[in-house]
Structure formats: C-alpha cells, structure tokens
Scaffold this motif. Structure first.
Motif, mmCIF file in Angstrom:
data_model
loop_
_atom_site.group_PDB
_atom_site.id
_atom_site.type_symbol
_atom_site.label_atom_id
_atom_site.label_comp_id
_atom_site.label_asym_id
_atom_site.label_seq_id
_atom_site.Cartn_x
_atom_site.Cartn_y
_atom_site.Cartn_z
ATOM 1 N N VAL A 16 12.254 4.896 1.569
ATOM 2 C CA VAL A 16 13.203 6.007 1.478
ATOM 3 C C VAL A 16 14.243 5.938 2.591
ATOM 4 O O VAL A 16 15.362 6.404 2.440
ATOM 5 C CB VAL A 16 12.479 7.374 1.509
ATOM 6 N N ALA A 17 13.878 5.333 3.699
ATOM 7 C CA ALA A 17 14.804 5.195 4.824
ATOM 8 C C ALA A 17 15.674 3.951 4.688
ATOM 9 O O ALA A 17 16.449 3.646 5.578
ATOM 10 C CB ALA A 17 14.012 5.136 6.134
ATOM 11 N N GLY A 18 15.544 3.223 3.587
ATOM 12 C CA GLY A 18 16.293 1.991 3.406
ATOM 13 C C GLY A 18 15.379 0.792 3.435
ATOM 14 O O GLY A 18 14.162 0.915 3.424
ATOM 15 N N ASP A 19 15.962 -0.391 3.489
ATOM 16 C CA ASP A 19 15.165 -1.619 3.530
ATOM 17 C C ASP A 19 14.503 -1.765 4.894
ATOM 18 O O ASP A 19 15.149 -1.608 5.932
ATOM 19 C CB ASP A 19 16.045 -2.840 3.271
ATOM 20 N N VAL A 20 13.219 -2.073 4.854
ATOM 21 C CA VAL A 20 12.460 -2.355 6.076
ATOM 22 C C VAL A 20 12.006 -3.801 5.980
ATOM 23 O O VAL A 20 11.313 -4.176 5.034
ATOM 24 C CB VAL A 20 11.233 -1.420 6.212
ATOM 25 N N VAL A 21 12.432 -4.608 6.927
ATOM 26 C CA VAL A 21 12.004 -6.006 6.991
ATOM 27 C C VAL A 21 11.307 -6.188 8.328
ATOM 28 O O VAL A 21 11.877 -5.909 9.379
ATOM 29 C CB VAL A 21 13.201 -6.976 6.868
ATOM 30 N N MET A 22 10.065 -6.637 8.286
ATOM 31 C CA MET A 22 9.274 -6.747 9.512
ATOM 32 C C MET A 22 8.532 -8.068 9.577
ATOM 33 O O MET A 22 8.098 -8.600 8.555
ATOM 34 C CB MET A 22 8.231 -5.623 9.593
ATOM 35 N N VAL A 23 8.350 -8.554 10.805
ATOM 36 C CA VAL A 23 7.407 -9.625 11.115
ATOM 37 C C VAL A 23 6.401 -9.038 12.099
ATOM 38 O O VAL A 23 6.591 -7.935 12.585
ATOM 39 C CB VAL A 23 8.114 -10.854 11.747
ATOM 40 N N GLU A 24 5.357 -9.768 12.383
ATOM 41 C CA GLU A 24 4.288 -9.405 13.331
ATOM 42 C C GLU A 24 3.189 -8.636 12.608
ATOM 43 O O GLU A 24 3.327 -7.467 12.258
ATOM 44 C CB GLU A 24 4.812 -8.619 14.526
ATOM 45 N N SER A 25 2.086 -9.323 12.394
ATOM 46 C CA SER A 25 0.992 -8.816 11.564
ATOM 47 C C SER A 25 0.516 -7.424 11.953
ATOM 48 O O SER A 25 0.379 -6.551 11.099
ATOM 49 C CB SER A 25 -0.201 -9.778 11.640
ATOM 50 N N GLY A 26 0.215 -7.228 13.230
ATOM 51 C CA GLY A 26 -0.306 -5.930 13.666
ATOM 52 C C GLY A 26 0.690 -4.813 13.426
ATOM 53 O O GLY A 26 0.329 -3.720 12.980
ATOM 54 N N ALA A 27 1.949 -5.063 13.718
ATOM 55 C CA ALA A 27 2.976 -4.055 13.504
ATOM 56 C C ALA A 27 3.131 -3.751 12.013
ATOM 57 O O ALA A 27 3.308 -2.589 11.619
ATOM 58 C CB ALA A 27 4.307 -4.524 14.088
ATOM 59 N N ILE A 28 3.051 -4.781 11.182
ATOM 60 C CA ILE A 28 3.145 -4.579 9.733
ATOM 61 C C ILE A 28 2.005 -3.686 9.253
ATOM 62 O O ILE A 28 2.224 -2.726 8.513
ATOM 63 C CB ILE A 28 3.142 -5.935 8.991
ATOM 64 N N LEU A 29 0.794 -4.000 9.698
ATOM 65 C CA LEU A 29 -0.351 -3.172 9.291
ATOM 66 C C LEU A 29 -0.189 -1.733 9.764
ATOM 67 O O LEU A 29 -0.442 -0.788 9.014
ATOM 68 C CB LEU A 29 -1.658 -3.753 9.828
ATOM 69 N N GLU A 30 0.220 -1.564 11.012
ATOM 70 C CA GLU A 30 0.391 -0.199 11.524
ATOM 71 C C GLU A 30 1.459 0.545 10.730
ATOM 72 O O GLU A 30 1.287 1.726 10.417
ATOM 73 C CB GLU A 30 0.723 -0.234 13.012
ATOM 74 N N TYR A 31 2.559 -0.104 10.398
ATOM 75 C CA TYR A 31 3.607 0.536 9.604
ATOM 76 C C TYR A 31 3.079 0.924 8.223
ATOM 77 O O TYR A 31 3.276 2.063 7.763
ATOM 78 C CB TYR A 31 4.823 -0.383 9.465
ATOM 79 N N LEU A 32 2.428 -0.026 7.555
ATOM 80 C CA LEU A 32 1.927 0.254 6.212
ATOM 81 C C LEU A 32 0.920 1.398 6.215
ATOM 82 O O LEU A 32 0.940 2.265 5.327
ATOM 83 C CB LEU A 32 1.304 -1.010 5.600
#
Length: 197
Positions: A16-32
């Motif tokens: 909803v905030a727009g496209d989110v493009v991320m790297v870094e496994s731990g950060a991805i998990l925390e975001y999800l």
C-alpha cells in the motif's frame, strides 16, 4: 534487475505504501512478519519468555554463525594457497579453553546442538522465523565444521552426512525440511536443486 546488490534473497512487494524492494534475509523476515504475519506464530510476543532467544538466533544466523563458518572456509583456502606457494602457515592466536580446540564453524555447531538439546526449536517449543534463519547456517555449517570443502551443490543436497557429531541439529534440519511450507518453497525456488557456484 531488482536490486543493485545483485544478490539473493531479494523481495519485491507491491505494498500500500508503494513498491518495497529489499535484500538481507533477517530484515526481509522482520518486514514480512510486521506487515503480514502478526498472528502467524513465527514471532513471539515481545513479553513472551521466548522473545530474547528468538531475537538472538534471528540475528546470530547471519551476524555471527555464517561469518564464523565462512571464516573457516577462507582460512582453509588461504592455508592451501600458502602451502602451494611454499610459504609457512602463520601462527594463529589460540583462544583459551574449549573454544581454542574448535574452529569457528565447530563452535557454531556445538552452540546449536546444545541449544537444540534443551528445546526443539531455537526460540523454544514453537517454530519461528529464527529457525528459518538458522536453517541455512546449519546446513552449511555442519559440513564445514566436519572439514568438508565448500561446494554449495554438495553441501545443500547433503551428498555426505556431516552431522554425525550433531544429532540434534540433524533432527532439527529434518523437522524443518518436513514442513509443508518448506517443501513448497523449495519446489518453487529450486526445482532443479541449488544453482552452481
């Protein structure tokens, strides 16, 4: 094409905030988990007794465990190159006590083994995102701790059993691999096995 780092994992989410493009496994998990998985059970509540262990292993996996494991790989390769060039091996500083008798990968694996001897998952009785993070580190760490050469395809496929000294880690990896979500993820992301290095 998704990220200048050209690495995996990468996620691209239309949010909803727009496209989110991320790297870094731990950060991805925390975001999800923060965005979509608040009630998933993959993250203990902050007031739960499991929360400190969850945080520790969520970050230990790539912050310390993989660093120690790949340091062993680099040191072995450097030792071989020095020997091939006829150079003497440098005197490595020796850590005191039990740590001095083990490589970094061995220390990681023994820490995991001892943790899993006390509970089935890294944060406690329930599977969490910390277990997702620790899975890869242990899959690579077991063979490196046993002295195997770093060959991603062989290590990830378990071509040889390197976990004889770590039966609790072996049982943990088997529990994770038996999870339907893990099986779906592997079928979708690596239907032909891991890519060659």
């Amino acid at each position: 094409a998704h990220h200048e780092m050209r690495m995996t994992p990468i996620v691209h989410i239309r949010d909803v905030a727009g496209d989110v493009v991320m790297v870094e496994s731990g950060a991805i998990l925390e975001y999800l988990l923060a965005r979509f998985g608040a009630d998933s059970g993959l993250r203990p509540r902050e007031d739960a007794p499991e929360f400190p262990a969850y945080l520790q292993f969520l970050h230990f996996a790539e912050g310390t465990a993989l660093a120690k494991i790949f340091q062993d790989v680099a040191e072995r390769r450097l030792a071989k190159a020095r020997a091939k060039a006829g150079l003497p091996a440098p005197a490595a500083p020796k850590l005191p006590g039990l740590a001095g008798s083990r490589s970094g990968a061995q220390r990681v694996m023994h820490f995991a083994e001892n943790t899993l001897a006390a509970r089935p998952y890294f944060a406690g009785a329930q599977f969490t995102a910390a277990d997702i993070m620790m899975h890869f580190a242990l899959k690579i760490g077991g063979p490196i701790a046993a002295g195997a050469e770093f060959d991603t395809r062989a290590l990830l496929r378990g071509a040889r059993d390197h976990l004889a000294a770590f039966p609790m880690v072996r049982a943990f990896l088997q529990r994770v691999a038996a999870r339907p979500a893990f099986q779906r993820a592997m079928q979708r992301t690596m239907p032909n096995g891991p890519p060659p290095m």
